[in-house]
Enzyme design. Sequence first.
Site, PDB file in Angstrom:
ATOM      1  CG  ASP A  47      -2.085   0.926   1.105  1.00 15.89           C
ATOM      2  OD1 ASP A  47      -2.314   1.450  -0.001  1.00 15.89           O
ATOM      3  OD2 ASP A  47      -2.770   1.153   2.123  1.00 15.89           O
ATOM      4  CG  LEU A  80       9.403 -17.356  -3.673  1.00 18.99           C
ATOM      5  CD1 LEU A  80       9.314 -17.351  -2.139  1.00 18.99           C
ATOM      6  CD2 LEU A  80       9.849 -15.971  -4.151  1.00 18.99           C
ATOM      7  CG  HIS A 113      -0.105   1.821  -9.163  1.00 17.82           C
ATOM      8  ND1 HIS A 113      -0.324   1.482  -7.860  1.00 17.82           N
ATOM      9  CD2 HIS A 113      -1.208   2.520  -9.547  1.00 17.82           C
ATOM     10  CE1 HIS A 113      -1.504   1.947  -7.466  1.00 17.82           C
ATOM     11  NE2 HIS A 113      -2.054   2.585  -8.473  1.00 17.82           N
TER      12      HIS A 113
HETATM   13  C1  FPP Z   1      -2.053   0.061  -3.359  1.00 21.09           C
HETATM   14  O1  FPP Z   1      -1.581   1.382  -3.327  1.00 21.09           O
HETATM   15  C2  FPP Z   1      -1.482  -0.687  -4.485  1.00 21.09           C
HETATM   16  C3  FPP Z   1      -2.185  -1.278  -5.495  1.00 21.09           C
HETATM   17  C4  FPP Z   1      -3.652  -1.195  -5.581  1.00 21.09           C
HETATM   18  C5  FPP Z   1      -1.529  -1.959  -6.616  1.00 21.09           C
HETATM   19  C6  FPP Z   1      -0.252  -2.671  -6.329  1.00 21.09           C
HETATM   20  C7  FPP Z   1       0.465  -2.918  -7.606  1.00 21.09           C
HETATM   21  C8  FPP Z   1       1.803  -2.873  -7.793  1.00 21.09           C
HETATM   22  C9  FPP Z   1       2.781  -2.657  -6.718  1.00 21.09           C
HETATM   23  C10 FPP Z   1       2.377  -2.992  -9.141  1.00 21.09           C
HETATM   24  C11 FPP Z   1       2.302  -4.252  -9.881  1.00 21.09           C
HETATM   25  C12 FPP Z   1       2.433  -5.489  -9.115  1.00 21.09           C
HETATM   26  C13 FPP Z   1       3.037  -6.614  -9.546  1.00 21.09           C
HETATM   27  C14 FPP Z   1       2.876  -7.823  -8.745  1.00 21.09           C
HETATM   28  C15 FPP Z   1       3.881  -6.691 -10.749  1.00 21.09           C
HETATM   29  P1  FPP Z   1      -2.632   2.562  -3.426  1.00 21.09           P
HETATM   30  O2  FPP Z   1      -2.849   2.885  -4.842  1.00 21.09           O
HETATM   31  O3  FPP Z   1      -3.883   2.189  -2.684  1.00 21.09           O
HETATM   32  O4  FPP Z   1      -1.891   3.721  -2.681  1.00 21.09           O
HETATM   33  P2  FPP Z   1      -2.548   4.908  -1.839  1.00 21.09           P
HETATM   34  O5  FPP Z   1      -3.214   4.261  -0.645  1.00 21.09           O
HETATM   35  O6  FPP Z   1      -1.382   5.732  -1.450  1.00 21.09           O
HETATM   36  O7  FPP Z   1      -3.502   5.618  -2.725  1.00 21.09           O
END
Ligand code: FPP
Length: 250
Positions: A22, A133, A39
Amino acid sequence: MTDLIDTIIPEKIPQHIAIIMDGNGRWANEKGQERLFGHSSGVKSVREAIKTAIELGVRYITLYAFSRENWNRPKQEVDGLMDLLILSIANEIEEFNENGVRLLTIGDINNLPENCMLSINDAVSRTSENSKLTLILAVNYSSKWEITQAVKTITESVNNSELAITEITENLIQRHLSTNSIPDPELLIRTSGEYRISNFLLWQIAYTELYFTEILWPDFRRNDFIQAVIEYQNRERRFGLLSTQIDSKI
Ligand code: FPP
């Protein structure tokens, strides 16, 4: 210089670590950038988490990449996340095979955009022989959805007289979850200072140790991962028993 990894107790490595990644959006906002930049920057932390898990001898790592609730985000962000998943899988697959990483998924993969579903299924089959893994991507996943699916399947078996109600046990329910072949996580990490579970692995984390850190996901590095494992190793896991009962077992 001492390496943090030297303080790890090798006999107490969690075999399964789950992560709620997050803080990507806030990280990008802090830099005056679009959320998608957060992201895509988070992918570096994904790679580092996988590498560190291998280094420590962790056997399973589950990453919450896209929840069923995430569809409600603006279309541009949803499309960007799907593209990022496809691109990341394409970029990483060779390294997965070099490092013995088997890819699995949990979630409603069949209802993803077709190109995303195909790329995930292809990577799952191309890494199926790897055994160092297991990387489990939770995509289009939510725990309430998963449990609802299990209830439907079990009810169907009861209706068809293939199963008696007395045969419904915790073990049977576990076998109907998408994680049926995977041990429950011993450690769940959530980054970004949010203290929530967000519909992630509700059944599976009944006795999991929870670790929360203020660090935003794109800043989460090897030592942060190791620190979480060190904290886990300092916890006393009682599983409903008393401290004295745990001591007498050792
Ligand atoms: C939450 O942060 C994150 C996500 C909804 C997406 C996670 C995806 C990645 C890290 C990239 C791709 C992953 C892989 C496995 C290749 P948020 O957007 O909720 O952040 P915020 O709370 O600060 O708005």
